[in-house]
Design a protein around this motif. Structure first.
Motif, PDB file in Angstrom:
ATOM      1  N   PRO A 141       0.836  -1.187   0.000  1.00 43.64           N
ATOM      2  CA  PRO A 141       0.000   0.000   0.000  1.00 43.64           C
ATOM      3  C   PRO A 141       0.880   1.250   0.000  1.00 43.64           C
ATOM      4  N   ALA A 142       0.319   2.366  -0.363  1.00 40.93           N
ATOM      5  CA  ALA A 142       1.112   3.587  -0.454  1.00 40.93           C
ATOM      6  C   ALA A 142       0.275   4.806  -0.106  1.00 40.93           C
ATOM      7  N   LEU A 143       0.982   5.895   0.085  1.00 40.62           N
ATOM      8  CA  LEU A 143       0.360   7.190   0.279  1.00 40.62           C
ATOM      9  C   LEU A 143       1.132   8.147  -0.617  1.00 40.62           C
ATOM     10  N   ILE A 144       0.436   9.002  -1.344  1.00 40.25           N
ATOM     11  CA  ILE A 144       1.093   9.888  -2.300  1.00 40.25           C
ATOM     12  C   ILE A 144       0.985  11.325  -1.838  1.00 40.25           C
ATOM     13  N   LEU A 145       2.141  11.997  -1.794  1.00 36.78           N
ATOM     14  CA  LEU A 145       2.199  13.439  -1.547  1.00 36.78           C
ATOM     15  C   LEU A 145       2.453  14.071  -2.908  1.00 36.78           C
ATOM     16  N   LEU A 146       1.534  14.891  -3.378  1.00 34.06           N
ATOM     17  CA  LEU A 146       1.564  15.361  -4.763  1.00 34.06           C
ATOM     18  C   LEU A 146       1.568  16.873  -4.861  1.00 34.06           C
ATOM     19  N   ALA A 200      -6.202  -1.046  -6.729  1.00 36.25           N
ATOM     20  CA  ALA A 200      -5.151  -0.757  -5.751  1.00 36.25           C
ATOM     21  C   ALA A 200      -4.788   0.726  -5.756  1.00 36.25           C
ATOM     22  N   LEU A 201      -4.603   1.301  -6.937  1.00 34.41           N
ATOM     23  CA  LEU A 201      -4.219   2.708  -6.985  1.00 34.41           C
ATOM     24  C   LEU A 201      -5.395   3.638  -6.750  1.00 34.41           C
ATOM     25  N   LYS A 202      -6.567   3.235  -7.186  1.00 33.67           N
ATOM     26  CA  LYS A 202      -7.752   4.070  -7.034  1.00 33.67           C
ATOM     27  C   LYS A 202      -8.000   4.399  -5.563  1.00 33.67           C
ATOM     28  N   ARG A 203      -7.680   3.455  -4.671  1.00 32.48           N
ATOM     29  CA  ARG A 203      -7.900   3.655  -3.237  1.00 32.48           C
ATOM     30  C   ARG A 203      -6.714   4.297  -2.536  1.00 32.48           C
ATOM     31  N   THR A 204      -5.629   4.498  -3.240  1.00 35.36           N
ATOM     32  CA  THR A 204      -4.428   5.067  -2.627  1.00 35.36           C
ATOM     33  C   THR A 204      -4.687   6.505  -2.183  1.00 35.36           C
ATOM     34  N   PRO A 205      -4.461   6.802  -0.912  1.00 36.01           N
ATOM     35  CA  PRO A 205      -4.670   8.176  -0.456  1.00 36.01           C
ATOM     36  C   PRO A 205      -3.689   9.137  -1.123  1.00 36.01           C
ATOM     37  N   VAL A 206      -4.221  10.270  -1.573  1.00 35.71           N
ATOM     38  CA  VAL A 206      -3.400  11.302  -2.204  1.00 35.71           C
ATOM     39  C   VAL A 206      -3.563  12.591  -1.416  1.00 35.71           C
ATOM     40  N   VAL A 207      -2.420  13.118  -0.951  1.00 37.79           N
ATOM     41  CA  VAL A 207      -2.383  14.397  -0.266  1.00 37.79           C
ATOM     42  C   VAL A 207      -1.765  15.401  -1.237  1.00 37.79           C
ATOM     43  N   VAL A 208      -2.563  16.382  -1.651  1.00 37.29           N
ATOM     44  CA  VAL A 208      -2.049  17.426  -2.534  1.00 37.29           C
ATOM     45  C   VAL A 208      -1.386  18.477  -1.651  1.00 37.29           C
ATOM     46  N   LEU A 209      -0.110  18.755  -1.962  1.00 42.13           N
ATOM     47  CA  LEU A 209       0.686  19.755  -1.237  1.00 42.13           C
ATOM     48  C   LEU A 209       1.144  20.773  -2.262  1.00 42.13           C
ATOM     49  N   THR A 210       0.574  21.960  -2.261  1.00 46.67           N
ATOM     50  CA  THR A 210       0.898  22.895  -3.335  1.00 46.67           C
ATOM     51  C   THR A 210       0.796  24.338  -2.870  1.00 46.67           C
ATOM     52  N   THR A 211       1.367  25.229  -3.652  1.00 46.88           N
ATOM     53  CA  THR A 211       1.302  26.654  -3.317  1.00 46.88           C
ATOM     54  C   THR A 211      -0.014  27.270  -3.800  1.00 46.88           C
ATOM     55  N   THR A 212      -0.762  26.548  -4.617  1.00 49.99           N
ATOM     56  CA  THR A 212      -2.000  27.063  -5.210  1.00 49.99           C
ATOM     57  C   THR A 212      -3.138  27.020  -4.200  1.00 49.99           C
ATOM     58  N   ASP A 213      -3.749  28.186  -3.925  1.00 53.56           N
ATOM     59  CA  ASP A 213      -4.905  28.179  -3.026  1.00 53.56           C
ATOM     60  C   ASP A 213      -6.160  28.642  -3.759  1.00 53.56           C
ATOM     61  N   ASP A 214      -6.158  28.466  -5.083  1.00 54.62           N
ATOM     62  CA  ASP A 214      -7.299  28.819  -5.912  1.00 54.62           C
ATOM     63  C   ASP A 214      -8.463  27.871  -5.621  1.00 54.62           C
ATOM     64  N   LYS A 215      -9.629  28.442  -5.296  1.00 56.77           N
ATOM     65  CA  LYS A 215     -10.784  27.631  -4.901  1.00 56.77           C
ATOM     66  C   LYS A 215     -11.220  26.656  -5.999  1.00 56.77           C
ATOM     67  N   VAL A 216     -11.133  27.080  -7.251  1.00 52.77           N
ATOM     68  CA  VAL A 216     -11.520  26.212  -8.376  1.00 52.77           C
ATOM     69  C   VAL A 216     -10.583  25.011  -8.438  1.00 52.77           C
ATOM     70  N   GLU A 217      -9.289  25.260  -8.250  1.00 52.05           N
ATOM     71  CA  GLU A 217      -8.290  24.184  -8.280  1.00 52.05           C
ATOM     72  C   GLU A 217      -8.509  23.211  -7.112  1.00 52.05           C
ATOM     73  N   ILE A 218      -8.800  23.750  -5.951  1.00 48.44           N
ATOM     74  CA  ILE A 218      -9.051  22.918  -4.770  1.00 48.44           C
ATOM     75  C   ILE A 218     -10.263  22.016  -5.028  1.00 48.44           C
ATOM     76  N   GLN A 219     -11.357  22.591  -5.538  1.00 46.49           N
ATOM     77  CA  GLN A 219     -12.556  21.806  -5.847  1.00 46.49           C
ATOM     78  C   GLN A 219     -12.247  20.734  -6.882  1.00 46.49           C
ATOM     79  N   ARG A 220     -11.475  21.111  -7.904  1.00 44.49           N
ATOM     80  CA  ARG A 220     -11.137  20.167  -8.968  1.00 44.49           C
ATOM     81  C   ARG A 220     -10.382  18.961  -8.401  1.00 44.49           C
ATOM     82  N   CYS A 221      -9.432  19.227  -7.499  1.00 42.88           N
ATOM     83  CA  CYS A 221      -8.652  18.135  -6.901  1.00 42.88           C
ATOM     84  C   CYS A 221      -9.548  17.199  -6.092  1.00 42.88           C
ATOM     85  N   TYR A 222     -10.461  17.757  -5.313  1.00 41.23           N
ATOM     86  CA  TYR A 222     -11.378  16.904  -4.549  1.00 41.23           C
ATOM     87  C   TYR A 222     -12.306  16.137  -5.487  1.00 41.23           C
TER      88      TYR A 222
END
Length: 150
Positions: free
Chosen positions: A60-65, A88-110
């Motif tokens: 299993p893995a966790l991704i910091l992206l 296996a990958l579909k369930r892999t937790p992804v933590v987005v770590l970025t300088t972008t705080d654009d609300k549209v981008e945040i919604q898109r990632c979720y």
């Protein structure tokens, strides 16, 4: 994390200084899991999907992206992991770590399936503190095992 297999942490971050800071503060939070660092999306995707020791075959893995990468956007990587990924990958937790705080981008990632979205603080101390807290979070979350995949 997982008692059976140690969860590998895959960090996709092109800024080497940020990557060092992230790793140092994750270690400071007491996380000793293996951290694999990739500076571009192409090599990260190749590892995720194709490497024998990668999460698609060895979980299993966790991704910091990071979203801002030199060769492709982090949202493209996120879409591949969550959309085309095997179970296996579909369930892999992804933590987005970025300088972008654009609300549209945040919604898109979720919408694409990210589990956590963290905006990197500009200030060094705040950034270090945010990563330490991320380390504490990583120490308590549960990650699905490959054996749990239908």
């Amino acid at each position: 994390m997982n008692a059976h297999h140690p969860v590998g942490i895959i960090m996709v971050e092109d800024d080497v200084g940020h990557a060092r800071l992230i790793e140092k503060n994750i270690r400071r939070a007491g996380i000793s899991n293996d951290i694999r660092h990739f500076t571009d999306g192409t090599s990260a995707l190749d590892y995720l999907f194709n490497a024998a020791e990668g999460p698609a075959h060895n979980g299993p893995a966790l991704i910091l992206l990071d979203l801002n990468l030199p060769d492709m956007s982090g949202t493209d990587i996120l879409a591949r992991i969550k959309g085309e990924g095997s179970g296996a990958l579909k369930r892999t937790p992804v933590v987005v770590l970025t300088t972008t705080d654009d609300k549209v981008e945040i919604q898109r990632c979720y919408d694409l399936g990210c589990n956590v979205y963290i905006t990197k603080p500009v200030n060094y101390e705040s950034f270090a503190d945010a990563i330490r807290q991320l380390g504490l979070f990583l120490s308590v979350i549960q990650v699905p095992d490959l054996a749990d995949t239908p």
